[in-house]
Structure formats: C-alpha cells, structure tokens
Design a protein around this motif. Structure first.
Motif, mmCIF file in Angstrom:
data_model
loop_
_atom_site.group_PDB
_atom_site.id
_atom_site.type_symbol
_atom_site.label_atom_id
_atom_site.label_comp_id
_atom_site.label_asym_id
_atom_site.label_seq_id
_atom_site.Cartn_x
_atom_site.Cartn_y
_atom_site.Cartn_z
ATOM 1 N N SER A 166 -4.921 10.283 0.902
ATOM 2 C CA SER A 166 -4.790 9.215 -0.221
ATOM 3 C C SER A 166 -5.877 8.174 0.322
ATOM 4 O O SER A 166 -6.112 7.938 1.446
ATOM 5 N N ARG A 167 -6.075 7.536 -0.737
ATOM 6 C CA ARG A 167 -7.109 6.324 -0.509
ATOM 7 C C ARG A 167 -6.712 5.484 -1.455
ATOM 8 O O ARG A 167 -6.338 5.386 -2.595
ATOM 9 N N PHE A 168 -6.762 3.938 -0.807
ATOM 10 C CA PHE A 168 -6.504 2.868 -1.818
ATOM 11 C C PHE A 168 -7.348 1.385 -1.102
ATOM 12 O O PHE A 168 -7.657 1.691 0.038
ATOM 13 N N THR A 169 -7.335 0.626 -2.069
ATOM 14 C CA THR A 169 -8.279 -0.636 -1.415
ATOM 15 C C THR A 169 -7.486 -1.998 -1.478
ATOM 16 O O THR A 169 -6.685 -2.019 -2.387
ATOM 17 N N PHE A 170 -7.765 -2.828 -0.482
ATOM 18 C CA PHE A 170 -7.251 -3.904 -0.737
ATOM 19 C C PHE A 170 -7.856 -5.256 -0.172
ATOM 20 O O PHE A 170 -8.811 -4.743 0.704
ATOM 21 N N LYS A 171 -7.841 -6.086 -0.405
ATOM 22 C CA LYS A 171 -8.672 -7.612 0.040
ATOM 23 C C LYS A 171 -7.573 -8.130 1.240
ATOM 24 O O LYS A 171 -6.523 -8.689 0.985
ATOM 25 N N ALA A 172 -8.340 -8.466 2.386
ATOM 26 C CA ALA A 172 -7.514 -9.131 3.485
ATOM 27 C C ALA A 172 -7.752 -10.540 3.259
ATOM 28 O O ALA A 172 -8.628 -11.427 3.656
ATOM 29 N N LEU A 173 -6.655 -11.094 2.574
ATOM 30 C CA LEU A 173 -6.525 -12.400 2.221
ATOM 31 C C LEU A 173 -6.074 -13.457 2.941
ATOM 32 O O LEU A 173 -6.611 -14.595 3.202
ATOM 33 N N ASN A 174 -5.170 -13.246 4.062
ATOM 34 C CA ASN A 174 -4.603 -13.958 5.128
ATOM 35 C C ASN A 174 -4.904 -13.458 6.359
ATOM 36 O O ASN A 174 -4.793 -12.375 6.744
ATOM 37 N N GLN A 175 -5.399 -14.658 7.304
ATOM 38 C CA GLN A 175 -5.589 -14.283 8.532
ATOM 39 C C GLN A 175 -4.192 -14.099 9.255
ATOM 40 O O GLN A 175 -3.074 -14.654 8.959
ATOM 41 N N GLY A 223 0.877 -1.261 0.170
ATOM 42 C CA GLY A 223 0.028 0.067 0.030
ATOM 43 C C GLY A 223 0.747 1.094 -0.097
ATOM 44 O O GLY A 223 0.297 2.346 -0.050
ATOM 45 N N ALA A 224 2.094 1.333 -0.017
ATOM 46 C CA ALA A 224 2.883 2.362 0.341
ATOM 47 C C ALA A 224 3.076 3.231 -0.861
ATOM 48 O O ALA A 224 2.719 4.800 -0.823
ATOM 49 N N ALA A 225 2.982 2.614 -2.219
ATOM 50 C CA ALA A 225 2.932 3.575 -3.438
ATOM 51 C C ALA A 225 1.617 4.189 -3.650
ATOM 52 O O ALA A 225 1.510 5.238 -4.197
ATOM 53 N N SER A 226 0.579 3.677 -2.999
ATOM 54 C CA SER A 226 -0.637 4.106 -3.240
ATOM 55 C C SER A 226 -0.971 5.026 -2.304
ATOM 56 O O SER A 226 -2.311 5.673 -2.175
#
Length: 505
Positions: free
Chosen positions: A157-166, A145-148
């Motif tokens: 700033s705003r970005f989105t990610f999927k939390a894939l790993n617990q 997420g650093a570059a975003s």
C-alpha cells in the motif's frame, strides 16, 4: 490576509486566551523579527512544496538511529517498510511469534524533517498470516494513515502525508484486534526534526518499551503463544525494552565514554502499561516529555504514556554500568524491563568513589550473556541435558539471584547469611534445598557449627528448571558433595507442603 498580519493576529489570540485563563502564556508572540520557519515550527508548519530530487529514507534497527537530516529545505522522502511475522527469542530459551515492522521489535526508526512530504510504502510479506496497516502519530489526518495502508499478505500500500509538526512520535499497527497487533510487537518511532535540526550530541539511541502476554509464566522455556485473556486483564508476563529480555544488556549494552552527551529516543508501545523511565546513576539534564517542544531539566524519572515517547539527554561524568529501568520496579527485575549503558573512561573520584557492584542492580544480567541458559533449555527439550550444562546455566543464574546474600564464592555473610560452601547443612539432606528455595525458610539453623537466624523468602519468581540448575551448580561447587536435580523433582517439591523444620535445623 498577508503572512505578517496572520502571524501577529495568531500571537495576539494566544495572549488573549492566556489572559482569560488567568495563566501566563506558554506561547511567545511571534512578530516580523522572528517569523522564521524555526519560530513557526514550535506550533505548526508547512514550509511549501518539496524541493530537489526525492530522498529514500535511511531506516535503522533498534537501538540504532539514522543520521541527522542536515537539510535546510523540505523534501519528498520515500519510506519503504515491510511487515514481517517471525519467531524470535523473547528471553533465554523462550521464543515467541512477533509481528514486526521491518523484522525487529520495535520497528525500524524513521527520521524526517518538519515540512517534508513523506511517501509511505507499506509491504506485507507474502508468508504473513494476517493483514496489517500502520497508524503514525506524526500524521495529520484520520487514522494516521491506517485507512490508507490496510495491506494483505503479499501486497503493498502507498499513501502520502505532510510532516507538519516536529517531535518524536509512535507508530503502530491499527488492524483489528488492535491490541493484539501491538502486543505482538507492532510499534516503532518516527522522528520529525525541527527545521534547524536537533542540537549535536555524541550518541543517539533508540529504546522502546512494550508489555507482552504469554500463556506460560515469566521465563518458562520453549515456544510461548500469545494470551489474549492476560492482555485484556492487563497482566503482562514480560515488560521489555526493545522486544527481548537482554536486548540492551551484556554484549548488547549501549555504550558511551565519559564526558559525552547521550540522547535517548524513548518510546512506549504499550499496549497497556505506562513507563516510569529512569537511568540508575544518572540525572536527565534535559527531557522533552511526550516528544513535545517544552523541555524540563534535572529530571530523575520521566513518565511515558502508552503510545507516547520522550527525548532524554544527559552527560556522562564517571565510568560504570548505568541501568535503564521502568521504575515500576518489579517490571525491571521480575519482568525484564532492564537495559545497560556501559560508560568507559577515567574515573573522577571527586564526583564518585568508583566502587561498583554490578550484581546488586543488574542481577543475572551482569553476565556478558546467558547463552548457557539457552543451551540447557534446548538440551532439556531434546532430552539430552547433562550435569555440566546444568552447572553452567546455574552459575549464570546464581550470580543475580543468590550471590548478593550468599556471595559469589558461596561463603555467605558472617552472622547474617549462612554459607553454601562446604555446607554440612546441604550435605545432610541435599533434597531439602529444593523445599527451602520453593517454599522459603525462617528461624534458626545451624550451618558448619554456627547459628543463623534469618529469613529465606520463597523464590517464586524462579521457574522449576532455573531452581534445578542453580541447585545443581551449588551442589557441585565450593567443596560440596555433588549431585544433580531435575526440573521434574523441583516441580514435585514445589507442589508438596514443606515439612516442619526440626529445632536448630
């Protein structure tokens, strides 16, 4: 390819790899019977698009943890976090300019569920002097997420990610110079819960270690700037839990009752040191090293790498003060990596006799607080320091530094440590005490008619103002003649070579 066939082939591949290595597989085969989101979560999971209305994440300041997610579906979770640069205490009478996520060190605790889609908003306060960003170790994607998220002062700033790993993951700033941003306190934890949630416990707490580099020495009073050379050489002035010496002691101690279960989310922001995390008087019933899904049991000390985290759980059986330390032990007692869990409740003498001497392990942190030390430091800086303020500060410092040997009442230990109370040795030459504390003393001395043959090591860990306050307290206590020492007098005594002690002196 069908979902069932994919799962069967994946499990078969894992078994084949384990066979080639000659080691048993750490991955159980997943078949039709257990092809549930919980089973898949042990490796990697998506669980589909978010459902329901967007949720605004509850963020908490350390040592507090947000409540469990308690959802059985993936959601869109909005996280809003602001970078704030602010001056705060790093020790009693010592201030430092921290760079923070959310105004605290470590930054705000973030809690989501595996499979959630996280919409991250990073703001940088308008009065910040530096641009900042965020790298979350729980993000799958370049830079975490650093570059975003590179954000100038006064911007968002705003970005989105999927939390894939617990797991429990570190986040930190990754703006150059990266080490400096982290060393100034820019790190925190994000918990990605498994779909079924974590087992219920009585208490959850947020503890994060960091190493700090100041131009002044440990506990040197006043405002202390960052020292890049010390940071590059990996010579920290402070090693701390939750960004401040005393953040988890005295009035700020963690609390629990007997017969409860405590879960600690323990992170290590670094930027340089690893942590040997230990709770004195407890054994961890369960540890998930590095926040992974494989647990260890009956663990005494767990290693947490820089940029890593762990979940530790234990049951409280008997009351008392349980001391959290980095068991690289000089960091605990001489750099500040010390906290307390205060457990209240009935004693169980079948488990433990109940005797407790706080000062042995807690040092000056056995006091409820060290406000008198801050008061004395502020008064000294203003040129208004009084003897009464020195005595109050010296009493608090004496408790941890001197009382184990000389006892809290100044009586010493017969035939081992000489008394400070009604001491003819001190009365004969009060200024000699400064030389003894700063340079040490070995060999025979006679105090109040009794001979002692012991060793007093130099108290080089004490600053000159601390020595002055402790000795002023001693001179004005237990029937001693009174008097006052200044920081400047101690500085002069420390610089001078000690005179040879006279026989029987």
């Amino acid at each position: 390819m069908s979902r069932s066939l994919f799962l069967i082939l994946a499990a078969a591949g894992a078994l084949a790899l384990a066979g080639c290595s000659g080691k048993p597989s750490a991955v159980s085969p997943v078949g039709e019977a257990d092809a549930s989101p919980a089973a898949i979560a042990a490796t990697h999971g998506d669980f589909g698009p978010p459902q329901g209305e967007p949720i605004h994440a509850v963020l908490t300041s350390p040592p507090h943890v947000p409540p469990p997610v308690n959802r059985n579906y993936p959601a869109k979770v909005i996280v809003e976090l602001e970078v704030v640069e602010k001056e705060m205490p790093i020790s009693e009478g010592v201030s430092y300019t921290f760079w923070t996520f959310g105004g605290t060190v470590p930054g705000s605790f973030i809690r989501v569920r595996q499979g959630d889609t996280v919409e991250f908003h990073l703001k940088n306060a308008p009065d910040s002097k530096m641009p900042h960003n965020i790298d979350l170790h729980g993000v799958t994607g370049p830079g975490g997420g650093a570059a975003s998220s590179f954000t100038a002062p006064g911007h968002e700033s705003r970005f989105t990610f999927k939390a894939l790993n617990q797991g429990i993951y570190v986040y930190h700033c990754a703006t150059a110079p990266v080490g400096m941003h982290i060393a100034n306190g820019m790190y925190g934890l994000i918990l990605v819960e498994p779909p079924e949630g974590l087992p219920k416990v009585d208490h959850e707490y947020y503890v994060m270690q960091g190493d700090f580099y100041t131009t002044g020495k440990y506990r040197q009073k006043g405002h202390q700037p960052f020292d890049m050379e010390k940071a590059i050489d990996e010579h920290p002035t402070y090693v701390l839990f939750n960004g401040r010496e005393g953040a988890l002691t005295g009035d700020n101690a963690l609390t629990a009752k007997t017969n409860q279960t405590v879960r600690l989310f323990v992170g290590n922001g670094g930027p340089n040191l690893v942590s040997s995390f230990h709770v004195i008087g407890e054994i961890f019933d369960k540890v998930q090293p590095e926040g992974g899904t494989v647990a260890q049991h009956n663990v005494q000390t767990t290693l947490i790498p820089s940029g890593g985290a762990a979940m530790v759980e234990f049951h409280t059986d008997v009351p008392g003060s349980y001391v959290l330390v980095d068991h690289s032990i000089f960091r605990a007692f001489n750099k500040g990596a010390l906290g307390i869990l205060k457990v209240d409740g009935p004693e169980d003498k079948t488990i433990y006799s109940g005797k407790e001497v706080d000062s042995v392990y807690l040092g000056d942190r056995s006091e409820p607080n060290l406000k008198a030390v801050t008061t004395a430091a502020t008064a000294h800086a203003a040129g208004t320091l009084t003897k009464a303020e020195q005595v109050a500060a010296g009493k608090q410092l004496f408790t941890g530094t001197c009382s184990v040997c000389h006892q809290a009442n100044g009586e010493g230990l017969p035939n081992v440590f000489p008394p400070l109370a009604k001491s003819d040795f001190l009365a004969a030459d009060p200024k000699r005490a400064m030389t003894i504390v700063t340079h040490g003393l070995s060999g025979k001395v006679t105090v109040n008619g009794h001979e002692y043959d012991s060793v007093m090591p130099p108290m080089s860990q004490l600053n000159d103002d601390e020595v002055a306050n402790i000795l002023t307290y001693v001179l004005n206590s237990w029937g001693n003649p009174g008097g006052q020492f200044s920081k400047e007098e101690v500085t002069k005594a420390r610089a001078e070579a000690p005179a040879a002690a006279a026989p029987e002196h």
